[in-house]
Design a protein around this motif. Structure first.
Motif, PDB file in Angstrom:
ATOM      1  N   GLN A 219       0.560  -0.956  -0.157  1.00  0.00           N
ATOM      2  CA  GLN A 219       0.116   0.048  -0.431  1.00  0.00           C
ATOM      3  C   GLN A 219       0.380   1.289   0.327  1.00  0.00           C
ATOM      4  O   GLN A 219       2.260   1.023   0.653  1.00  0.00           O
ATOM      5  CB  GLN A 219      -0.905   0.091   1.092  1.00  0.00           C
ATOM      6  CG  GLN A 219      -0.274   0.489   2.549  1.00  0.00           C
ATOM      7  CD  GLN A 219      -1.572   0.210   4.028  1.00  0.00           C
ATOM      8  OE1 GLN A 219      -2.372  -0.771   3.614  1.00  0.00           O
ATOM      9  NE2 GLN A 219      -0.979   0.997   4.790  1.00  0.00           N
ATOM     10  N   ILE A 220       0.288   2.262  -0.269  1.00  0.00           N
ATOM     11  CA  ILE A 220       1.289   3.651  -0.779  1.00  0.00           C
ATOM     12  C   ILE A 220       1.882   4.061   0.991  1.00  0.00           C
ATOM     13  O   ILE A 220       3.338   4.420   0.819  1.00  0.00           O
ATOM     14  CB  ILE A 220      -0.212   4.512  -1.425  1.00  0.00           C
ATOM     15  CG1 ILE A 220       0.094   4.606  -2.608  1.00  0.00           C
ATOM     16  CG2 ILE A 220       0.620   6.107  -1.528  1.00  0.00           C
ATOM     17  CD1 ILE A 220      -1.089   5.577  -3.723  1.00  0.00           C
ATOM     18  N   GLU A 221       0.693   4.069   1.644  1.00  0.00           N
ATOM     19  CA  GLU A 221       1.447   4.591   3.030  1.00  0.00           C
ATOM     20  C   GLU A 221       1.694   3.541   3.858  1.00  0.00           C
ATOM     21  O   GLU A 221       0.881   3.171   3.685  1.00  0.00           O
ATOM     22  CB  GLU A 221       0.118   5.969   3.505  1.00  0.00           C
ATOM     23  CG  GLU A 221       0.160   6.598   2.845  1.00  0.00           C
ATOM     24  CD  GLU A 221       1.338   8.061   3.129  1.00  0.00           C
ATOM     25  OE1 GLU A 221       2.290   7.243   3.870  1.00  0.00           O
ATOM     26  OE2 GLU A 221       1.290   9.149   2.331  1.00  0.00           O
ATOM     27  N   ALA A 222       3.210   3.639   4.751  1.00  0.00           N
ATOM     28  CA  ALA A 222       2.876   2.357   5.242  1.00  0.00           C
ATOM     29  C   ALA A 222       2.163   2.955   6.903  1.00  0.00           C
ATOM     30  O   ALA A 222       2.388   4.043   7.213  1.00  0.00           O
ATOM     31  CB  ALA A 222       4.276   2.095   6.555  1.00  0.00           C
ATOM     32  N   ASP A 330      14.047   6.073  14.121  1.00  0.00           N
ATOM     33  CA  ASP A 330      13.030   7.237  13.959  1.00  0.00           C
ATOM     34  C   ASP A 330      13.229   8.351  13.527  1.00  0.00           C
ATOM     35  O   ASP A 330      12.402   9.070  12.136  1.00  0.00           O
ATOM     36  CB  ASP A 330      12.754   7.669  15.067  1.00  0.00           C
ATOM     37  CG  ASP A 330      12.044   9.154  15.323  1.00  0.00           C
ATOM     38  OD1 ASP A 330      10.319   8.379  14.790  1.00  0.00           O
ATOM     39  OD2 ASP A 330      11.687   9.960  16.483  1.00  0.00           O
ATOM     40  N   ALA A 331      14.155   8.715  12.966  1.00  0.00           N
ATOM     41  CA  ALA A 331      14.569   9.691  11.706  1.00  0.00           C
ATOM     42  C   ALA A 331      13.996   9.350  10.930  1.00  0.00           C
ATOM     43  O   ALA A 331      13.869  10.159   9.895  1.00  0.00           O
ATOM     44  CB  ALA A 331      16.088  10.308  12.668  1.00  0.00           C
ATOM     45  N   ARG A 332      14.749   8.435  10.449  1.00  0.00           N
ATOM     46  CA  ARG A 332      14.867   7.556   8.839  1.00  0.00           C
ATOM     47  C   ARG A 332      13.394   7.925   8.503  1.00  0.00           C
ATOM     48  O   ARG A 332      12.704   7.833   7.136  1.00  0.00           O
ATOM     49  CB  ARG A 332      15.540   6.499   8.498  1.00  0.00           C
ATOM     50  CG  ARG A 332      15.462   5.644   7.028  1.00  0.00           C
ATOM     51  CD  ARG A 332      16.453   4.655   7.873  1.00  0.00           C
ATOM     52  NE  ARG A 332      15.763   3.509   6.405  1.00  0.00           N
ATOM     53  CZ  ARG A 332      16.141   2.367   5.536  1.00  0.00           C
ATOM     54  NH1 ARG A 332      16.607   1.605   6.448  1.00  0.00           N
ATOM     55  NH2 ARG A 332      15.934   1.998   4.196  1.00  0.00           N
ATOM     56  N   LEU A 333      12.455   7.046   9.431  1.00  0.00           N
ATOM     57  CA  LEU A 333      11.134   7.061   9.236  1.00  0.00           C
ATOM     58  C   LEU A 333      10.420   8.523   8.839  1.00  0.00           C
ATOM     59  O   LEU A 333       9.625   8.631   7.769  1.00  0.00           O
ATOM     60  CB  LEU A 333      10.585   6.226  10.753  1.00  0.00           C
ATOM     61  CG  LEU A 333       9.121   5.802   9.975  1.00  0.00           C
ATOM     62  CD1 LEU A 333       8.265   5.051   8.823  1.00  0.00           C
ATOM     63  CD2 LEU A 333       8.484   5.246  11.238  1.00  0.00           C
ATOM     64  N   ALA A 334      10.413   9.087   9.687  1.00  0.00           N
ATOM     65  CA  ALA A 334      10.189  10.929   9.280  1.00  0.00           C
ATOM     66  C   ALA A 334      10.674  11.562   7.940  1.00  0.00           C
ATOM     67  O   ALA A 334       9.806  11.873   7.404  1.00  0.00           O
ATOM     68  CB  ALA A 334      10.268  11.407  10.819  1.00  0.00           C
ATOM     69  N   SER A 335      12.265  10.495   7.621  1.00  0.00           N
ATOM     70  CA  SER A 335      12.185  11.608   6.392  1.00  0.00           C
ATOM     71  C   SER A 335      11.394  10.518   5.696  1.00  0.00           C
ATOM     72  O   SER A 335      10.861  11.607   4.300  1.00  0.00           O
ATOM     73  CB  SER A 335      13.842  11.507   6.513  1.00  0.00           C
ATOM     74  OG  SER A 335      14.218  11.400   5.447  1.00  0.00           O
ATOM     75  N   LEU A 395      10.861   0.259   4.176  1.00  0.00           N
ATOM     76  CA  LEU A 395      11.732  -0.192   4.310  1.00  0.00           C
ATOM     77  C   LEU A 395      12.450   0.798   5.903  1.00  0.00           C
ATOM     78  O   LEU A 395      13.093   0.050   6.991  1.00  0.00           O
ATOM     79  CB  LEU A 395      13.741  -0.123   3.360  1.00  0.00           C
ATOM     80  CG  LEU A 395      13.505  -0.889   2.854  1.00  0.00           C
ATOM     81  CD1 LEU A 395      14.447  -1.254   1.712  1.00  0.00           C
ATOM     82  CD2 LEU A 395      13.108  -2.676   3.392  1.00  0.00           C
ATOM     83  N   ALA A 396      12.092   2.143   5.598  1.00  0.00           N
ATOM     84  CA  ALA A 396      12.054   2.332   7.406  1.00  0.00           C
ATOM     85  C   ALA A 396      11.042   2.257   7.857  1.00  0.00           C
ATOM     86  O   ALA A 396      11.688   2.258   9.230  1.00  0.00           O
ATOM     87  CB  ALA A 396      12.183   3.898   6.933  1.00  0.00           C
ATOM     88  N   TYR A 397      10.055   1.986   7.803  1.00  0.00           N
ATOM     89  CA  TYR A 397       8.919   1.568   8.652  1.00  0.00           C
ATOM     90  C   TYR A 397       9.973   0.012   8.620  1.00  0.00           C
ATOM     91  O   TYR A 397       9.248  -0.030  10.691  1.00  0.00           O
ATOM     92  CB  TYR A 397       7.650   1.254   7.940  1.00  0.00           C
ATOM     93  CG  TYR A 397       6.342   0.708   9.077  1.00  0.00           C
ATOM     94  CD1 TYR A 397       6.259   1.686   9.804  1.00  0.00           C
ATOM     95  CD2 TYR A 397       6.233  -0.716   9.144  1.00  0.00           C
ATOM     96  CE1 TYR A 397       5.160   1.379  10.571  1.00  0.00           C
ATOM     97  CE2 TYR A 397       5.049  -0.816   9.475  1.00  0.00           C
ATOM     98  CZ  TYR A 397       4.393  -0.008  10.864  1.00  0.00           C
ATOM     99  OH  TYR A 397       3.656  -1.230  11.383  1.00  0.00           O
ATOM    100  N   PHE A 398      10.411  -0.950   8.227  1.00  0.00           N
ATOM    101  CA  PHE A 398      10.015  -2.143   9.135  1.00  0.00           C
ATOM    102  C   PHE A 398      11.359  -2.207   9.697  1.00  0.00           C
ATOM    103  O   PHE A 398      11.256  -2.478  10.992  1.00  0.00           O
ATOM    104  CB  PHE A 398      10.623  -3.242   7.811  1.00  0.00           C
ATOM    105  CG  PHE A 398       8.996  -3.310   6.875  1.00  0.00           C
ATOM    106  CD1 PHE A 398       7.860  -3.537   7.950  1.00  0.00           C
ATOM    107  CD2 PHE A 398       9.421  -4.581   6.049  1.00  0.00           C
ATOM    108  CE1 PHE A 398       7.003  -4.171   7.073  1.00  0.00           C
ATOM    109  CE2 PHE A 398       8.165  -4.047   5.148  1.00  0.00           C
ATOM    110  CZ  PHE A 398       7.021  -4.605   5.592  1.00  0.00           C
ATOM    111  N   ALA A 399      12.389  -0.962   9.260  1.00  0.00           N
ATOM    112  CA  ALA A 399      13.619  -1.448  10.371  1.00  0.00           C
ATOM    113  C   ALA A 399      13.206  -0.021  12.113  1.00  0.00           C
ATOM    114  O   ALA A 399      14.101  -0.934  12.446  1.00  0.00           O
ATOM    115  CB  ALA A 399      14.291   0.376   9.026  1.00  0.00           C
TER     116      ALA A 399
END
Length: 417
Positions: A219-222, A330-335, A395-399
């Motif tokens: 899906q488009i959004e995690a 957290d920073a990677r997911l926000a980015s 990938l950022a979400y899973f990380a």
């Protein structure tokens, strides 16, 4: 720590009984949830982690076992005189070491369980990365294929127009170069896609085969993350790597206590029954004690204490590493979310619309070959950028999920943190 151990023990019990099932057919297309579910039952890495856990628990339980008694029967026949002895000896180390052995065994059990949780989390995280990689590569092939079809159709039309004298040779060559470039990129992407899908299939097959498995679209959004979730606090509270380091420290501390008392190792109580031919029969009792004169175990004690200090340093380093990983994730997911917002959720639709407009305009003679190729390139880059951004978001979400030790109340990741 005891409460956490009980929770982990309950979670691990369900994983330990998830033994491999009979070989089953791997579907040609899977969702992420289906992939994780299949992976739980067939993964040799998870099976190895379960077996390692069982072995570690068995070793820890054995380490707290009491010493077995020894029995002996002796017969001395000296002609007219004879003696018979029945002797029973029992090592006495367990009398003063039982508490230390129990603490050490409990700590080793906790460390083994925590390491199992950490290993299984890393293994399932690898599966999710393979899933996203296969999906992103399939999107690249789809974008290249669609662009190639457009350029191929334009090239066929251009060849006819050139034969009729309505098109310059430069435009025809420009299209041929564009088609050849797309063909090379498409062939390379198709090879990468086969590799990615077979890599995913090999993780889901129970018979050692490497079938091609296509991941369904992400899906488009995690999924969103609770705004009240503090990633660092959550990670420090539940990450099993930190629990394993703390359990290891407790195990080494118990080992140091045992080493301090090791100068009495070898103490034994002996008793039995003696029978003599002269009729002087009866029970006897003895004790055997080591004399700590030549070896006072000072070096062993210093080494054990140093190991405890080292383990405490490992706890501090692990704590810092986990906190850093959680903050960076957290920073990677926000980015990644900001990048997705900048692009918008309908990037593919806009890219397709752009190419459709260019094709219609080309058919009506409003744009030329160069403009059509430019529109095709723009469409391709937009599609690739959109799929890359979506893949990076997942990938950022899973990380992030891995870095914080899973989400409260979320679905199991295989590590059941």
């Amino acid at each position: 720590m005891r409460i956490r151990s009980l929770v982990q023990t309950t979670a691990i019990a369900s994983l330990l009984v998830a033994v491999p099932v009979a070989a089953q057919e791997v579907p040609s297309t899977v969702t992420l949830e289906q992939a994780v579910s299949l992976f739980h039952g067939v993964s040799p890495e998870l099976r190895r982690a379960r077996n390692r856990l069982r072995a570690s628990i068995g070793t820890a339980q054995q380490s707290r076992a009491m010493l077995n008694p020894t029995a002996s029967l002796t017969n001395e026949d000296l002609g007219a005189y004879s003696e018979r002895y029945f002797t029973l000896s029992q090592g006495m180390d367990f009398v003063w070491n039982r508490g230390g052995k129990g603490r050490r065994a409990e700590a080793r059990n906790g460390e083994s369980r925590a390491m199992f949780l950490a290993d299984s989390a890393q293994i399932v995280f690898g599966l999710k990365r393979a899933f996203v990689d296969a999906w992103e590569t399939s999107e690249e092939v789809s974008a290249l294929s669609e662009t190639d079809r457009v350029v191929a159709a334009a090239l066929e039309d251009a060849a006819q127009r050139y034969a009729a004298g309505d098109l310059a040779g430069y435009d025809l060559r420009r299209l041929r170069v564009a088609r050849a470039t797309l063909g090379r990129r498409l062939a390379s992407a198709e090879l990468s896609l086969e590799d990615a899908e077979r890599r995913l299939g090999s993780l889901l097959a129970s018979d050692g085969s490497i079938p091609r498995v296509r991941p369904q679209a992400l899906q488009i959004e995690a999924p969103g993350v609770s705004p009240t979730l503090d990633p660092v606090d959550r990670a420090l509270a539940v990450r099993p790597e930190l629990a394993a380091a703390m359990w290891m420290t407790q195990a080494l501390d118990a080992e140091a206590d045992l080493v301090r008392r090791s100068f009495l190792t070898g103490t034994a109580l002996t008793g039995g029954y003696k029978q003599q031919s002269d009729g002087r029969n009866g029970l006897f009792l003895g004790i055997e004690l080591p004399i700590p004169i030549l070896d006072r175990r000072a070096g062993a004690v210093d080494a054990a204490v140093a190991e405890v200090d080292r383990a405490e340093s490992e706890v501090a380093l692990t704590r810092l590493g986990i906190a850093r990983d959680a903050a960076l994730a957290d920073a990677r997911l926000a980015s990644a979310r900001r990048q997705q917002q900048i692009m918008g959720g309908d990037g593919m639709e806009e890219a397709s619309a752009l190419l459709d407009i260019a094709r219609v305009a080309y058919g009506e003679g409003e744009v030329g070959i160069v403009e059509l190729v430019d529109a095709a390139d723009a469409f391709l880059e937009a599609r690739l950028l959109e799929s890359t951004a979506r893949a990076e978001l997942w990938l950022a979400y899973f990380a992030f999920e891995h870095a914080v030790g899973g989400f409260p109340g979320g679905a199991t990741n295989g590590e059941t943190r």
